[in-house]
Design a protein around this motif. Sequence first.
Motif, PDB file in Angstrom:
ATOM      1  N   VAL A   6      65.255  57.679 -20.591  1.00 34.80           N
ATOM      2  CA  VAL A   6      65.818  58.698 -21.478  1.00 34.80           C
ATOM      3  C   VAL A   6      65.402  60.084 -21.002  1.00 34.80           C
ATOM      4  N   SER A   7      66.380  60.986 -20.859  1.00 33.99           N
ATOM      5  CA  SER A   7      66.064  62.384 -20.533  1.00 33.99           C
ATOM      6  C   SER A   7      66.271  63.232 -21.777  1.00 33.99           C
ATOM      7  N   VAL A   8      65.321  64.130 -22.034  1.00 32.59           N
ATOM      8  CA  VAL A   8      65.496  65.078 -23.124  1.00 32.59           C
ATOM      9  C   VAL A   8      65.690  66.454 -22.509  1.00 32.59           C
ATOM     10  N   ILE A   9      66.807  67.094 -22.841  1.00 31.74           N
ATOM     11  CA  ILE A   9      67.099  68.414 -22.283  1.00 31.74           C
ATOM     12  C   ILE A   9      66.777  69.485 -23.296  1.00 31.74           C
ATOM     13  N   ILE A  10      65.989  70.477 -22.896  1.00 31.70           N
ATOM     14  CA  ILE A  10      65.636  71.535 -23.834  1.00 31.70           C
ATOM     15  C   ILE A  10      65.872  72.913 -23.226  1.00 31.70           C
ATOM     16  N   PRO A  11      66.924  73.606 -23.658  1.00 31.28           N
ATOM     17  CA  PRO A  11      67.125  74.979 -23.204  1.00 31.28           C
ATOM     18  C   PRO A  11      66.123  75.870 -23.910  1.00 31.28           C
ATOM     19  N   ASP A  36      61.324  54.441 -20.648  1.00 23.76           N
ATOM     20  CA  ASP A  36      60.835  55.532 -19.809  1.00 23.76           C
ATOM     21  C   ASP A  36      61.469  56.821 -20.293  1.00 23.76           C
ATOM     22  N   TRP A  37      60.777  57.921 -20.090  1.00 20.74           N
ATOM     23  CA  TRP A  37      61.387  59.188 -20.519  1.00 20.74           C
ATOM     24  C   TRP A  37      60.958  60.345 -19.655  1.00 20.74           C
ATOM     25  N   GLU A  38      61.762  61.401 -19.695  1.00 23.84           N
ATOM     26  CA  GLU A  38      61.408  62.649 -19.040  1.00 23.84           C
ATOM     27  C   GLU A  38      61.949  63.775 -19.921  1.00 23.84           C
ATOM     28  N   VAL A  39      61.366  64.942 -19.787  1.00 24.65           N
ATOM     29  CA  VAL A  39      61.922  66.093 -20.492  1.00 24.65           C
ATOM     30  C   VAL A  39      62.311  67.131 -19.445  1.00 24.65           C
ATOM     31  N   VAL A  40      63.504  67.686 -19.580  1.00 26.01           N
ATOM     32  CA  VAL A  40      63.946  68.723 -18.652  1.00 26.01           C
ATOM     33  C   VAL A  40      64.016  70.037 -19.409  1.00 26.01           C
ATOM     34  N   PHE A  41      63.034  70.903 -19.199  1.00 28.10           N
ATOM     35  CA  PHE A  41      63.084  72.239 -19.796  1.00 28.10           C
ATOM     36  C   PHE A  41      63.950  73.126 -18.920  1.00 28.10           C
ATOM     37  N   VAL A  42      64.853  73.866 -19.535  1.00 26.41           N
ATOM     38  CA  VAL A  42      65.608  74.841 -18.766  1.00 26.41           C
ATOM     39  C   VAL A  42      65.218  76.221 -19.268  1.00 26.41           C
ATOM     40  N   ASP A  43      64.474  76.948 -18.449  1.00 21.25           N
ATOM     41  CA  ASP A  43      64.058  78.291 -18.838  1.00 21.25           C
ATOM     42  C   ASP A  43      65.183  79.261 -18.518  1.00 21.25           C
ATOM     43  N   ASP A  44      65.780  79.782 -19.562  1.00 24.02           N
ATOM     44  CA  ASP A  44      66.967  80.624 -19.421  1.00 24.02           C
ATOM     45  C   ASP A  44      66.572  82.091 -19.230  1.00 24.02           C
ATOM     46  N   GLY A  45      65.782  82.351 -18.198  1.00 25.28           N
ATOM     47  CA  GLY A  45      65.384  83.737 -17.911  1.00 25.28           C
ATOM     48  C   GLY A  45      64.546  84.372 -18.995  1.00 25.28           C
ATOM     49  N   SER A  46      63.599  83.630 -19.545  1.00 24.55           N
ATOM     50  CA  SER A  46      62.770  84.168 -20.631  1.00 24.55           C
ATOM     51  C   SER A  46      61.936  85.349 -20.160  1.00 24.55           C
ATOM     52  N   PHE A  61      51.628  66.889 -16.682  1.00 22.51           N
ATOM     53  CA  PHE A  61      52.379  65.708 -17.110  1.00 22.51           C
ATOM     54  C   PHE A  61      53.548  65.415 -16.172  1.00 22.51           C
ATOM     55  N   PRO A  62      53.569  64.220 -15.586  1.00 24.87           N
ATOM     56  CA  PRO A  62      54.624  63.892 -14.622  1.00 24.87           C
ATOM     57  C   PRO A  62      56.011  63.806 -15.255  1.00 24.87           C
ATOM     58  N   GLU A  63      56.070  63.608 -16.586  1.00 25.09           N
ATOM     59  CA  GLU A  63      57.401  63.461 -17.193  1.00 25.09           C
ATOM     60  C   GLU A  63      58.057  64.815 -17.436  1.00 25.09           C
ATOM     61  N   VAL A  64      57.318  65.921 -17.170  1.00 24.15           N
ATOM     62  CA  VAL A  64      57.894  67.240 -17.436  1.00 24.15           C
ATOM     63  C   VAL A  64      58.614  67.779 -16.203  1.00 24.15           C
ATOM     64  N   LYS A  65      59.936  67.933 -16.340  1.00 25.82           N
ATOM     65  CA  LYS A  65      60.737  68.546 -15.281  1.00 25.82           C
ATOM     66  C   LYS A  65      61.200  69.900 -15.776  1.00 25.82           C
ATOM     67  N   TYR A  66      61.475  70.807 -14.878  1.00 21.85           N
ATOM     68  CA  TYR A  66      62.018  72.079 -15.348  1.00 21.85           C
ATOM     69  C   TYR A  66      62.919  72.738 -14.323  1.00 21.85           C
ATOM     70  N   GLY A  88      68.440  60.416 -16.615  1.00 20.87           N
ATOM     71  CA  GLY A  88      68.353  59.288 -17.535  1.00 20.87           C
ATOM     72  C   GLY A  88      69.660  58.536 -17.754  1.00 20.87           C
ATOM     73  N   ASP A  89      69.520  57.306 -18.296  1.00 19.86           N
ATOM     74  CA  ASP A  89      70.698  56.553 -18.705  1.00 19.86           C
ATOM     75  C   ASP A  89      71.250  57.131 -19.998  1.00 19.86           C
ATOM     76  N   ALA A  90      70.346  57.694 -20.772  1.00 19.55           N
ATOM     77  CA  ALA A  90      70.747  58.361 -22.007  1.00 19.55           C
ATOM     78  C   ALA A  90      70.126  59.748 -21.997  1.00 19.55           C
ATOM     79  N   VAL A  91      70.863  60.738 -22.462  1.00 18.65           N
ATOM     80  CA  VAL A  91      70.376  62.108 -22.437  1.00 18.65           C
ATOM     81  C   VAL A  91      70.396  62.670 -23.849  1.00 18.65           C
ATOM     82  N   ILE A  92      69.261  63.201 -24.285  1.00 20.29           N
ATOM     83  CA  ILE A  92      69.191  63.805 -25.611  1.00 20.29           C
ATOM     84  C   ILE A  92      69.104  65.312 -25.451  1.00 20.29           C
TER      85      ILE A  92
END
Length: 318
Positions: A6-11, A36-46, A61-66, A88-92
């Motif tokens: 599972v991937s979690v996407i967070i803008p 299994d899970w990962e989180v994908v942070f997308v930093d929108d030019g903060s 944390f290895p599950e943190v992608k950005y 992921g097979d499923a994306v939140i």
Amino acid sequence: MNKIMVSVIIPAYNEGENIELVHEALQKEFAGLSCDWEVVFVDDGSMDDTLMTIRALAATFPEVKYVAFSRNFGKEAALLAGLQHAGGDAVIIMDADLQHPPALIPELLEGYQEGYQQIIAKRNRNGESKHRSFLSSLYYKAVNSLIEVKLCDGEGDFRLLGRQAVDAILSLSEGNRFSKGLFSWIGFDQKTIHYDNVERQNGDSQWSMKQLLEYGIEGILSFNQRPLRLVMYTGLIVMALSLLYIGIMFGMILARGIDVPGYFTTISSILFLGGVQLVSLGVIGEYVGRIYMETKKRPHYLVKESNAKRDNREQSES
Ligand code: UDP
Ligand code: MG
């Protein structure tokens, strides 16, 4: 049951105070789940310490992608980047401000296991400012009468997408992205779950009234040419009315001899027609502008830094 990923996407745009909170909440949720899970942070030019916080998390944390953008490209671009980098097979998809409760994740995943490709988390509008919820409900009424896809009040970006649905979204190449409409447009089996509106954790909503208005117009214009047709109908109606008016006036002149018409009728018709023409031109201009932007084929965003691999299963367009 096969173990799914599972991937979690967070803008995130200026969400420095929230990043760690979300990550902790996610950790807690997934600890109780067998996937299994990962989180994908997308930093929108903060402009605050969002990126620094994310970097630090990713180091531990290895599950943190950005993915970090070179500047602020907007939430729509951030969502797209998230989808493109999610493996992921499923994306939140969820917001960084904890307005989308992570506690709903098990329920979302349940829907996925039942075979749905889109599980939509729908919120009520408790605790939101009155004028905003009123404007929203008005907007959805108007927009649904104008476009073919159905948009529902309270159904935001918070949802789980199956891989099929993600690939479908990624195959849509338009530059002007209106996710709410795209999600509805792709179809697939959908399920809706409900939750109570939550107040934002830290910081302010990043949307100004002007941005909301622009987002609203985007929603109407990006789905069809119906506004153009509306303009044409308005023109026809105005034309018919003025023909009628001319006929009546002409009849009166014939019957009663020549009369001097007042300035009022002249001025009002000039102003009215002028208004109709300007609005029509504006609507046409909007579409032409869109064509112009699309023909440039600019990328939706530029990446400054990232530790995630782009998922190129679907196509290699940006
Ligand atoms: N966001 C973003 N880019 C922007 C504005 C907002 O990535 O230009 C993110 C923001 O960090 C948050 C989500 O989009 O995670 C929703 O934003 P916000 O809470 O301001 O909107 P609201 O909840 O009021 O709709
Ligand atoms: Mg929010």
